[in-house]
Design a protein around this motif. Structure first.
Motif, PDB file in Angstrom:
ATOM      1  N   VAL A 194       5.946  -0.920   0.067  1.00 56.74           N
ATOM      2  CA  VAL A 194       5.896   0.544   0.102  1.00 56.74           C
ATOM      3  C   VAL A 194       7.304   1.080   0.351  1.00 56.74           C
ATOM      4  N   ASN A 215       2.973   7.443   2.459  1.00 61.91           N
ATOM      5  CA  ASN A 215       1.816   6.762   3.025  1.00 61.91           C
ATOM      6  C   ASN A 215       0.575   7.180   2.258  1.00 61.91           C
ATOM      7  N   TYR A 231      -3.463   5.336   0.730  1.00 61.69           N
ATOM      8  CA  TYR A 231      -4.403   4.214   0.708  1.00 61.69           C
ATOM      9  C   TYR A 231      -4.658   3.784  -0.728  1.00 61.69           C
ATOM     10  N   GLN A 277      -4.896   0.769   3.936  1.00 56.07           N
ATOM     11  CA  GLN A 277      -4.098   1.917   4.357  1.00 56.07           C
ATOM     12  C   GLN A 277      -2.641   1.457   4.475  1.00 56.07           C
ATOM     13  N   TRP A 278      -1.729   2.160   3.814  1.00 50.24           N
ATOM     14  CA  TRP A 278      -0.343   1.720   3.824  1.00 50.24           C
ATOM     15  C   TRP A 278       0.604   2.861   4.180  1.00 50.24           C
ATOM     16  N   LYS A 279       1.813   2.467   4.596  1.00 47.32           N
ATOM     17  CA  LYS A 279       2.870   3.425   4.925  1.00 47.32           C
ATOM     18  C   LYS A 279       4.217   2.792   4.589  1.00 47.32           C
ATOM     19  N   GLN A 280       5.267   3.566   4.695  1.00 43.97           N
ATOM     20  CA  GLN A 280       6.606   3.094   4.338  1.00 43.97           C
ATOM     21  C   GLN A 280       6.955   1.815   5.089  1.00 43.97           C
ATOM     22  N   ASP A 298       5.605  -1.195   4.633  1.00 48.74           N
ATOM     23  CA  ASP A 298       4.545  -2.205   4.621  1.00 48.74           C
ATOM     24  C   ASP A 298       4.621  -3.059   3.360  1.00 48.74           C
ATOM     25  N   SER A 337      -0.747  10.449   0.179  1.00 53.25           N
ATOM     26  CA  SER A 337      -1.189  11.523   1.071  1.00 53.25           C
ATOM     27  C   SER A 337      -0.392  12.803   0.822  1.00 53.25           C
ATOM     28  N   SER A 394       3.163  12.811   2.081  1.00 51.77           N
ATOM     29  CA  SER A 394       4.193  12.047   1.364  1.00 51.77           C
ATOM     30  C   SER A 394       5.044  13.008   0.536  1.00 51.77           C
ATOM     31  N   ALA A 404       4.967   9.302  -2.994  1.00 52.95           N
ATOM     32  CA  ALA A 404       5.094   7.924  -2.507  1.00 52.95           C
ATOM     33  C   ALA A 404       5.622   7.029  -3.628  1.00 52.95           C
ATOM     34  N   THR A 438       2.436  -5.074   8.224  1.00 53.80           N
ATOM     35  CA  THR A 438       3.005  -3.777   8.593  1.00 53.80           C
ATOM     36  C   THR A 438       4.510  -3.893   8.775  1.00 53.80           C
TER      37      THR A 438
END
Length: 396
Positions: A152, A156, A158, A167-170, A172, A187, A190, A196, A225
């Motif tokens: 990522v 963030n 999913y 579920q992901w974010k920067q 990961d 999201s 983002s 994203a 993560t």
């Protein structure tokens, strides 16, 4: 004698062949007095030289029905053609601009023209891509692959898969088996660069080259993560001997790939820091590396690459691939290379290789300076893939 005569006559007489067929189909051959004749009758019914064929010819007169098999074969002289010249993997870099603007889409880092493949490819076995997903939008990706790796880059959200939602974010990293279509959702938070983004690498070129599709999942999905990855690397960096190590990083893996110590059965991923003021000794390996620069100062961080090293282990006529935050570059297979950080800030990189496949095949062939120089000075053999291989000799 009766068997030989029966065979000769059957070759010349279509009426005899017909009679034998009727005899066999009625199972009357079981009542034939001469067992040898019964056996010959069965052979004649099933053999290639009395089976019905066009124009009454025997099967020896044909290559294959509708296929010119003999015309398709080619012979090459070993001494001249045992080492064919293949299109080389070039040193190529891409900056972050492609995934920082525009509509939701996939941007292949495509070198198919250089590699002379009819499908998109960044290396012979792997395809790296940027995936951009605009703020609040959904976007689907799909690949004919056995392994899919996602880093990522920012944002963030999913992704929905057959194994559930991730579920992901920067920062990961997550990996998925197979080639199903995956729906990604960015999201509304983002907002950086309007959405994203992923660095997405698959083994689709390998699957297309082999003409295969994924029919069995060889590993289970995994999610790493940013916090867990950074913490693990910083712990290694704090160790007293870290300055003596050629790399400070962690290899990502799953419970199903513990034998090869790779993320999937095909692909290898390293989460790696290049400390400030570091010049790593050159090394080389058989797989192509598709490197993603997670973060780096604007100048002064690069990978120097060369086909050869001198007697002291220095690169000969190196080319430089700069690390640019959010960008990517290739490291060709077999090239000696050194990662250099001339600044006072740490830099982070995520190389992805097809080293799972190479390790399984026992041809990874990774070598480091100065160890390789010591081996040469001692006149030790360098053909073995792994040290300490067992050798079996038949002394009988």
């Amino acid at each position: 004698m009766c068997v030989m005569a029966l065979r000769v006559l059957a070759q010349r007489s279509s009426s005899l062949r017909s009679s034998l067929t009727q005899l066999i189909e009625s199972r009357a051959y079981a009542d034939i007095i001469c067992p040898a004749v019964a056996t010959a009758a069965r052979d004649l019914h099933t053999s290639r030289w009395v089976r019905d064929s066009p124009a009454g010819k025997t099967m020896d007169d044909h290559h294959s029905t509708g296929t010119p098999w003999k015309e398709n074969g080619i012979l090459w002289e070993y001494a001249k053609e045992s080492k064919p010249t293949m299109s080389p993997v070039p040193v190529q870099a891409w900056d972050a601009k492609a995934h920082e603007e525009g509509e939701s889409r996939v941007i292949h880092l495509d070198l198919s023209k250089d590699l002379e493949t009819p499908w998109p490819a960044t290396s012979p076995n792997q395809l790296a891509s940027f995936v951009r997903i605009k703020t609040g939008e959904a976007f689907a990706t799909e690949a004919q692959a056995t392994s899919q790796v996602f880093y990522v880059i920012r944002g963030n959200g999913y992704s929905d898969t057959s194994h559930g939602q991730v579920q992901w974010k920067q920062g990961d990293v997550w990996v998925f088996p197979g080639s199903e279509k995956i729906s990604h959702h960015a999201s509304k938070e983002s907002t950086e660069h309007g959405g994203a983004a992923f660095y997405w690498v698959t083994d689709e070129p390998l699957c297309k080259y082999l003409g295969v599709a994924s029919v069995e999942e060889k590993f289970e999905p995994a999610h790493f993560t940013k916090e867990s990855l950074v913490s693990a690397v910083k712990q290694l960096a704090d160790e007293p001997e870290s300055k003596e190590k050629n790399r400070i990083g962690v290899l990502l893996g799953t419970k199903q790939t513990q034998a090869t110590k790779t993320l999937t059965h095909v692909m290898w991923v390293l989460f790696n820091v290049l400390p400030a003021g570091t010049t790593q000794k050159p090394h080389r390996h058989s797989p192509t590396a598709l490197d993603f620069a997670i973060t780096a100062p604007s100048k002064g961080v690069y990978t120097a690459m060369a086909r050869s090293i001198d007697k002291d282990g220095n690169l000969i006529d190196p080319v430089k691939a700069p690390w640019k935050t959010g960008g990517a570059f290739t490291t060709p297979p077999g090239w000696w290379h050194s990662h250099v950080n001339e600044t006072d800030e740490d830099a982070w990189v995520l190389p992805v290789q097809d080293a799972g496949l190479f390790t399984y095949q026992r041809v990874l062939d990774i070598k480091f300076v100065p160890a390789v120089l010591n081996t040469i000075k001692k006149m030790e053999a360098q053909g073995a893939t792994f040290e300490g291989e067992k050798v079996y000799v038949d002394n009988k």
